[in-house]
Write an enzyme that holds these catalytic residues in place. Structure first.
Site, PDB file in Angstrom:
ATOM      1  CB  SER A  75      -0.899  -0.001   1.242  1.00 18.65           C
ATOM      2  OG  SER A  75      -1.375   1.304   1.506  1.00 18.65           O
ATOM      3  CE1 TYR A 108       6.308 -10.399  -0.446  1.00 11.75           C
ATOM      4  CE2 TYR A 108       5.940  -8.751   1.256  1.00 11.75           C
ATOM      5  CZ  TYR A 108       5.549  -9.898   0.590  1.00 11.75           C
ATOM      6  OH  TYR A 108       4.385 -10.541   0.965  1.00 11.75           O
TER       7      TYR A 108
HETATM    8  N1  LIG Z   1       3.136 -14.383   5.477  1.00 14.13           N
HETATM    9  C1  LIG Z   1       2.790 -13.102   5.522  1.00 14.13           C
HETATM   10  O1  LIG Z   1       2.915 -12.431   6.566  1.00 14.13           O
HETATM   11  C2  LIG Z   1       2.242 -12.434   4.300  1.00 14.13           C
HETATM   12  C3  LIG Z   1       1.815 -11.096   4.427  1.00 14.13           C
HETATM   13  C4  LIG Z   1       1.294 -10.463   3.315  1.00 14.13           C
HETATM   14  C5  LIG Z   1       1.190 -11.142   2.113  1.00 14.13           C
HETATM   15  N2  LIG Z   1       1.614 -12.435   2.002  1.00 14.13           N
HETATM   16  C6  LIG Z   1       1.493 -13.084   0.699  1.00 14.13           C
HETATM   17  O2  LIG Z   1       0.757 -14.291   0.831  1.00 14.13           O
HETATM   18  C7  LIG Z   1       1.181 -15.216  -0.185  1.00 14.13           C
HETATM   19  C8  LIG Z   1       1.527 -16.555   0.450  1.00 14.13           C
HETATM   20  O3  LIG Z   1       2.661 -16.365   1.276  1.00 14.13           O
HETATM   21  P1  LIG Z   1       3.042 -17.311   2.506  1.00 14.13           P
HETATM   22  O4  LIG Z   1       3.274 -16.410   3.656  1.00 14.13           O
HETATM   23  O5  LIG Z   1       2.106 -18.428   2.631  1.00 14.13           O
HETATM   24  O6  LIG Z   1       4.491 -17.811   2.029  1.00 14.13           O
HETATM   25  P2  LIG Z   1       5.166 -19.267   1.933  1.00 14.13           P
HETATM   26  O7  LIG Z   1       4.744 -20.133   3.072  1.00 14.13           O
HETATM   27  O8  LIG Z   1       6.596 -18.997   1.712  1.00 14.13           O
HETATM   28  O9  LIG Z   1       4.501 -19.887   0.617  1.00 14.13           O
HETATM   29  C9  LIG Z   1       4.771 -19.337  -0.641  1.00 14.13           C
HETATM   30  C10 LIG Z   1       4.286 -20.307  -1.686  1.00 14.13           C
HETATM   31  O10 LIG Z   1       4.617 -19.768  -2.984  1.00 14.13           O
HETATM   32  C11 LIG Z   1       5.254 -20.805  -3.711  1.00 14.13           C
HETATM   33  N3  LIG Z   1       6.113 -20.285  -4.785  1.00 14.13           N
HETATM   34  C12 LIG Z   1       7.203 -19.496  -4.691  1.00 14.13           C
HETATM   35  N4  LIG Z   1       7.735 -19.298  -5.907  1.00 14.13           N
HETATM   36  C13 LIG Z   1       6.976 -19.980  -6.783  1.00 14.13           C
HETATM   37  C14 LIG Z   1       7.014 -20.183  -8.185  1.00 14.13           C
HETATM   38  N5  LIG Z   1       7.985 -19.654  -8.941  1.00 14.13           N
HETATM   39  N6  LIG Z   1       6.037 -20.929  -8.764  1.00 14.13           N
HETATM   40  C15 LIG Z   1       5.075 -21.500  -8.011  1.00 14.13           C
HETATM   41  N7  LIG Z   1       4.993 -21.367  -6.679  1.00 14.13           N
HETATM   42  C16 LIG Z   1       5.938 -20.619  -6.078  1.00 14.13           C
HETATM   43  C17 LIG Z   1       6.030 -21.590  -2.673  1.00 14.13           C
HETATM   44  O11 LIG Z   1       6.425 -22.843  -3.185  1.00 14.13           O
HETATM   45  P3  LIG Z   1       7.764 -23.603  -2.671  1.00 14.13           P
HETATM   46  O12 LIG Z   1       7.378 -24.356  -1.419  1.00 14.13           O
HETATM   47  O13 LIG Z   1       8.101 -24.505  -3.819  1.00 14.13           O
HETATM   48  O14 LIG Z   1       8.804 -22.549  -2.414  1.00 14.13           O
HETATM   49  C18 LIG Z   1       4.959 -21.677  -1.600  1.00 14.13           C
HETATM   50  O15 LIG Z   1       4.034 -22.678  -1.913  1.00 14.13           O
HETATM   51  C19 LIG Z   1       2.355 -14.553  -0.903  1.00 14.13           C
HETATM   52  O16 LIG Z   1       1.911 -13.935  -2.085  1.00 14.13           O
HETATM   53  C20 LIG Z   1       2.823 -13.512   0.096  1.00 14.13           C
HETATM   54  O17 LIG Z   1       3.481 -12.431  -0.518  1.00 14.13           O
HETATM   55  C21 LIG Z   1       2.142 -13.092   3.070  1.00 14.13           C
END
Ligand SMILES: NC(=O)c1ccc[n+]([C@@H]2O[C@H](COP(=O)([O-])OP(=O)(O)OC[C@H]3O[C@@H](n4cnc5c(N)ncnc54)[C@H](OP(=O)(O)O)[C@@H]3O)[C@@H](O)[C@H]2O)c1
Length: 243
Positions: free
Chosen positions: A146, A166
């Site tokens: 944001s 990021y």
């Molecule tokens: N956690 C937070 O606090 C937070 C806050 C705001 C937004 N988000 C957003 O929420 C979403 C999920 O994040 P998360 O926190 O759950 O992270 P995470 O546990 O690290 O999971 C990320 C996922 O994305 C996959 N990924 C990464 N690169 C990829 C690629 N090239 N092709 C296909 N899959 C890929 C990873 O697969 P691998 O296992 O193979 O690496 C994993 O399944 C993201 O978009 C993140 O930016 C998270």
């Protein structure tokens, strides 16, 4: 939205994506578990199926054209189409990424997955989505993207660590969401960005304060919007996130 709805969640093998898949599966939907690693994908599919979800694996690396093309074919030929796309896969891109000490490879890595990956997958899936009765696209963004929060003064709503990779990648994803919403206005496709809040996952070394289930809630809500729901918006559990 009913049983028989087919969803694809990218990056669904763990974290928030896994819980979005579980939540949509609990509604009786068929859920494609998009994941780039075969073992992690099959482990997630097995766990979801053990929990009663009609889950199937979709090999998917969002940075790879051939992988995305194959995923479209799998959905069309084996699943019978696509109603809901959740663009969840995301990366930080690595460290360092503070202004004044950033590595451009880090910026490129974040943009490649968080922005270009979303555009690549969305473009490829649109023909399938257009055939659905109630298509939805959810882009998992972040409040750190944001501009209002990035530029707020300390103590207001300022958010996230200093970052030229990021956070700006999520700002661009937000703009991309608006552009698709404009292009799809007048169709039945609703597209929105969601922020899960600071969630304990691999992405942040499990420092987040919300559970993955809590983080998944906004994605599930935006995936299940009614036909008269919003489009071109940015939402978190508490409501609208300022751009
Ligand atoms: N956690 C937070 O606090 C937070 C806050 C705001 C937004 N988000 C957003 O929420 C979403 C999920 O994040 P998360 O926190 O759950 O992270 P995470 O546990 O690290 O999971 C990320 C996922 O994305 C996959 N990924 C990464 N690169 C990829 C690629 N090239 N092709 C296909 N899959 C890929 C990873 O697969 P691998 O296992 O193979 O690496 C994993 O399944 C993201 O978009 C993140 O930016 C998270």
């Amino acid at each position: 939205m009913s049983e028989g709805t087919i969803a694809l969640v990218t990056g669904a093998n763990k974290g928030i994506g896994y819980e979005i898949a579980a939540g949509l599966g609990a509604l009786g939907w068929r859920v494609g578990v998009g994941a780039r690693d075969g073992q992690r994908r099959e482990a997630a599919v097995a766990k979801l199926r053990a929990a009663g979800v009609d889950a199937f694996g979709v090999p998917l690396d969002v940075t790879d054209d051939a992988s995305v093309t194959a995923a479209v074919r799998l959905l069309a030929e084996q699943a019978g189409g696509l109603d809901v796309l959740v663009n969840n896969a995301g990366v930080t891109g690595g460290m360092p990424q503070q202004p004044g000490g950033a590595d451009v490879a880090t910026v490129r890595a974040a943009v490649e997955v968080n922005v270009i990956g979303v555009i690549r997958v969305t473009e490829a899936m649109l023909p399938l989505l257009r055939r659905s009765a109630a298509p939805r696209i959810v882009n998992m963004s972040s409040g750190v993207g944001s501009l209002a929060r990035q530029s707020a003064s300390v103590g207001e709503e300022q958010t996230g660590p200093l970052s030229v990779a990021y956070a700006p990648s999520k700002s661009m994803l937000n703009a991309v969401t608006i552009q698709y919403a404009r292009a799809l206005a007048g169709t039945n496709i609703l597209i929105n960005a969601g922020c899960p809040g600071f969630t304990a996952t691999d992405l942040n070394g499990f420092r987040g304060v919300r559970t993955p289930q809590q983080g998944a809630a906004i994605g599930i809500r935006l995936a299940t919007l009614p036909d008269d729901g919003p489009t071109g918006g940015f939402f978190e559990d508490a409501g609208v996130v300022p751009w």
